[in-house]
Motif scaffolding. Structure first.
Motif, PDB file in Angstrom:
ATOM      1  N   GLY A 107       0.792  -1.228   0.000  1.00 17.41           N
ATOM      2  CA  GLY A 107       0.000   0.000   0.000  1.00 17.41           C
ATOM      3  C   GLY A 107       0.826   1.280   0.000  1.00 17.41           C
ATOM      4  O   GLY A 107       2.049   1.263   0.175  1.00 17.41           O
ATOM      5  N   VAL A 108       0.097   2.377  -0.245  1.00 20.28           N
ATOM      6  CA  VAL A 108       0.728   3.711  -0.255  1.00 20.28           C
ATOM      7  C   VAL A 108      -0.077   4.680   0.621  1.00 20.28           C
ATOM      8  O   VAL A 108      -0.016   5.895   0.448  1.00 20.28           O
ATOM      9  N   GLU A 109      -0.848   4.105   1.573  1.00 17.46           N
ATOM     10  CA  GLU A 109      -1.677   4.955   2.427  1.00 17.46           C
ATOM     11  C   GLU A 109      -0.808   5.890   3.274  1.00 17.46           C
ATOM     12  O   GLU A 109       0.310   5.554   3.639  1.00 17.46           O
ATOM     13  N   GLN A 202      15.034   2.200  -7.914  1.00 14.45           N
ATOM     14  CA  GLN A 202      14.015   1.349  -8.583  1.00 14.45           C
ATOM     15  C   GLN A 202      14.599   0.032  -9.094  1.00 14.45           C
ATOM     16  O   GLN A 202      15.528   0.038  -9.893  1.00 14.45           O
ATOM     17  N   VAL A 203      13.998  -1.068  -8.662  1.00 12.09           N
ATOM     18  CA  VAL A 203      14.372  -2.396  -9.170  1.00 12.09           C
ATOM     19  C   VAL A 203      13.090  -3.090  -9.606  1.00 12.09           C
ATOM     20  O   VAL A 203      12.099  -3.080  -8.869  1.00 12.09           O
ATOM     21  N   LEU A 204      13.121  -3.699 -10.786  1.00 15.96           N
ATOM     22  CA  LEU A 204      11.917  -4.376 -11.285  1.00 15.96           C
ATOM     23  C   LEU A 204      11.845  -5.794 -10.710  1.00 15.96           C
ATOM     24  O   LEU A 204      12.580  -6.679 -11.133  1.00 15.96           O
ATOM     25  N   THR A 205      10.982  -5.968  -9.700  1.00 12.10           N
ATOM     26  CA  THR A 205      10.752  -7.281  -9.075  1.00 12.10           C
ATOM     27  C   THR A 205       9.256  -7.372  -8.762  1.00 12.10           C
ATOM     28  O   THR A 205       8.479  -6.490  -9.148  1.00 12.10           O
ATOM     29  N   GLU A 206       8.887  -8.383  -7.990  1.00 13.10           N
ATOM     30  CA  GLU A 206       7.477  -8.492  -7.571  1.00 13.10           C
ATOM     31  C   GLU A 206       7.137  -7.458  -6.494  1.00 13.10           C
ATOM     32  O   GLU A 206       5.980  -7.322  -6.101  1.00 13.10           O
ATOM     33  N   PHE A 207       8.158  -6.759  -6.001  1.00 13.76           N
ATOM     34  CA  PHE A 207       7.977  -5.818  -4.894  1.00 13.76           C
ATOM     35  C   PHE A 207       6.832  -4.829  -5.158  1.00 13.76           C
ATOM     36  O   PHE A 207       5.964  -4.610  -4.308  1.00 13.76           O
ATOM     37  N   THR A 208       6.841  -4.236  -6.357  1.00 19.78           N
ATOM     38  CA  THR A 208       5.859  -3.179  -6.637  1.00 19.78           C
ATOM     39  C   THR A 208       4.461  -3.767  -6.846  1.00 19.78           C
ATOM     40  O   THR A 208       3.454  -3.156  -6.459  1.00 19.78           O
ATOM     41  N   THR A 209       4.385  -4.958  -7.427  1.00 23.99           N
ATOM     42  CA  THR A 209       3.078  -5.626  -7.575  1.00 23.99           C
ATOM     43  C   THR A 209       2.483  -5.910  -6.192  1.00 23.99           C
ATOM     44  O   THR A 209       1.283  -5.708  -5.955  1.00 23.99           O
ATOM     45  N   ILE A 210       3.359  -6.356  -5.280  1.00 26.46           N
ATOM     46  CA  ILE A 210       2.892  -6.625  -3.906  1.00 26.46           C
ATOM     47  C   ILE A 210       2.492  -5.314  -3.229  1.00 26.46           C
ATOM     48  O   ILE A 210       1.472  -5.227  -2.555  1.00 26.46           O
ATOM     49  N   TYR A 212       1.237  -2.727  -4.608  1.00 23.56           N
ATOM     50  CA  TYR A 212      -0.086  -2.308  -5.110  1.00 23.56           C
ATOM     51  C   TYR A 212      -1.110  -3.419  -4.998  1.00 23.56           C
ATOM     52  O   TYR A 212      -2.113  -3.401  -5.683  1.00 23.56           O
ATOM     53  N   ARG A 213      -0.826  -4.375  -4.131  1.00 22.32           N
ATOM     54  CA  ARG A 213      -1.754  -5.463  -3.769  1.00 22.32           C
ATOM     55  C   ARG A 213      -2.304  -6.167  -5.001  1.00 22.32           C
ATOM     56  O   ARG A 213      -3.502  -6.398  -5.138  1.00 22.32           O
ATOM     57  N   LYS A 218      -1.198  -0.480 -11.884  1.00 21.81           N
ATOM     58  CA  LYS A 218      -0.583   0.546 -11.007  1.00 21.81           C
ATOM     59  C   LYS A 218       0.907   0.275 -10.837  1.00 21.81           C
ATOM     60  O   LYS A 218       1.723   1.205 -10.822  1.00 21.81           O
ATOM     61  N   ALA A 219       1.256  -1.000 -10.719  1.00 20.72           N
ATOM     62  CA  ALA A 219       2.686  -1.351 -10.564  1.00 20.72           C
ATOM     63  C   ALA A 219       3.445  -0.948 -11.830  1.00 20.72           C
ATOM     64  O   ALA A 219       4.524  -0.345 -11.751  1.00 20.72           O
ATOM     65  N   ASP A 220       2.878  -1.248 -13.000  1.00 20.05           N
ATOM     66  CA  ASP A 220       3.548  -0.918 -14.264  1.00 20.05           C
ATOM     67  C   ASP A 220       3.730   0.594 -14.406  1.00 20.05           C
ATOM     68  O   ASP A 220       4.733   1.061 -14.961  1.00 20.05           O
ATOM     69  N   ALA A 221       2.750   1.376 -13.907  1.00 23.32           N
ATOM     70  CA  ALA A 221       2.818   2.841 -14.045  1.00 23.32           C
ATOM     71  C   ALA A 221       4.041   3.423 -13.341  1.00 23.32           C
ATOM     72  O   ALA A 221       4.580   4.458 -13.755  1.00 23.32           O
TER      73      ALA A 221
END
Ligand SMILES: NC(=O)c1ccc[n+]([C@@H]2O[C@H](COP(=O)([O-])OP(=O)(O)OC[C@H]3O[C@@H](n4cnc5c(N)ncnc54)[C@H](OP(=O)(O)O)[C@@H]3O)[C@@H](O)[C@H]2O)c1
Length: 270
Positions: A107-109, A202-210, A212-213, A218-221
């Protein structure tokens, strides 16, 4: 002929947390490729099926010089860390390098809307998990001559250096790790134990998908118009640091992709 890095890592036992994906997974492969003649890898994470698959791939690629031991371990649970250390087979007990990599954000709350379970889990994993793992492994390092030997490698983050809007919880967790790391390096100054932090942007992993739940759009953006680091890029730096001669401490490394200069200073191709 072997490289100095291969010689420095020869015979070592490397423990990686969060080895089932992303940077941790890449780090396991990179260690195995760099020192294939004699290396022991302990791979831990919650998704043990993935770890077994990675172990099989590494053993296939690197050959019999690399021995891999897989353990299901949730670093947010202190009792699992305790059981993990007690249950290590003899061959894998003499750990030389601990890579404290497991970590996440959900999340980004912004306060006051950060869900209490997220606060609990992020802190338990990113901060308490790192501290507990370090405390569990340090006695192995400290039992060696000259006050002790071994490497503690922390996966910090740019987020721990420069907080950003929507990142209060994650940034503060990584800032806490940074403070712990810097204090630890000072506390261990009379030993041969090296304390190393690698802080990527910035590293492209599953981190951003997780983060953004599971919302992939949103992760791709986050990476639109950018070329983020790959997990292999970060793994190479971790292995480089651990592969230095004993008297060389690559204490603190900040890694950006070329378009990034801060969490918000990101050049995007239109
Ligand atoms: N990606 C980035 O942009 C970036 C930037 C700077 C720093 N970092 C840091 O780099 C580290 C690795 O992240 P990544 O990008 O590789 O993310 P990732 O692809 O999502 O991998 C995270 C790893 O951590 C493990 N993990 C998460 N919670 C865990 C827990 N409670 N116990 C044990 N393992 C756990 C996951 O395994 P299981 O789910 O199987 O347990 C997975 O193997 C993290 O500390 C992260 O904060 C990432």
């Amino acid at each position: 002929m072997s490289t100095s890095m291969a010689r420095n890592l020869f015979g070592k036992t490397i423990l990686i947390t969060g080895a089932s994906a992303g940077i941790g997974r890449s780090t396991a492969f990179e260690f195995a490729r760099t020192s294939p003649a004699s290396l022991r890898l302990i791979l831990t994470a919650r998704r043990v099926d993935r770890l077994h698959q990675i172990a099989e791939e590494i053993e296939h690629e690197a050959g019999t010089g690399v021995r891999v031991h897989v353990v299901k371990l949730d670093v947010s649970k202190p009792e699992e860390i305790e059981r993990f250390v007690q249950g290590l087979p003899e061959e894998f007990r003499a750990i030389d390098v601990l890579v404290n990599n497991a970590g996440f954000m959900s999340g980004v709350e912004q306060a006051p809307d950060i869900p209490p379970n997220v606060i609990r889990d992020v802190w338990a994993t990113n901060v308490t998990g790192v501290i507990n793992m370090t405390q569990a492994i340090l006695p192995i390092f400290k039992a060696r001559p000259d006050g002790g030997r071994g490497d503690v490698v922390m996966l910090g983050s740019l987020a721990g250096r420069e907080p950003y809007v929507g990142g209060a919880l994650y940034c503060s967790s990584k800032a806490a790790v940074r403070a712990f790391t810097d204090a630890l390096r000072r506390e261990l100054i009379a030993t041969r134990i090296r304390v190393i932090t690698v802080d990527p942007g910035q590293v492209l992993t599953e981190f951003t998908t997780i983060r953004y739940r599971g919302d992939q759009a949103k992760a791709d953006a986050v990476y639109a118009g950018c070329e983020p680091l790959t997990p292999d890029d970060v793994a190479e730096v971790i292995v480089f640091a651990a592969g230095r001669r004993e008297n060389v401490v690559v204490a603190d490394t900040l890694l950006f992709p070329s378009h990034q200069a801060s969490p918000t200073h990101v050049h995007r191709k239109s």
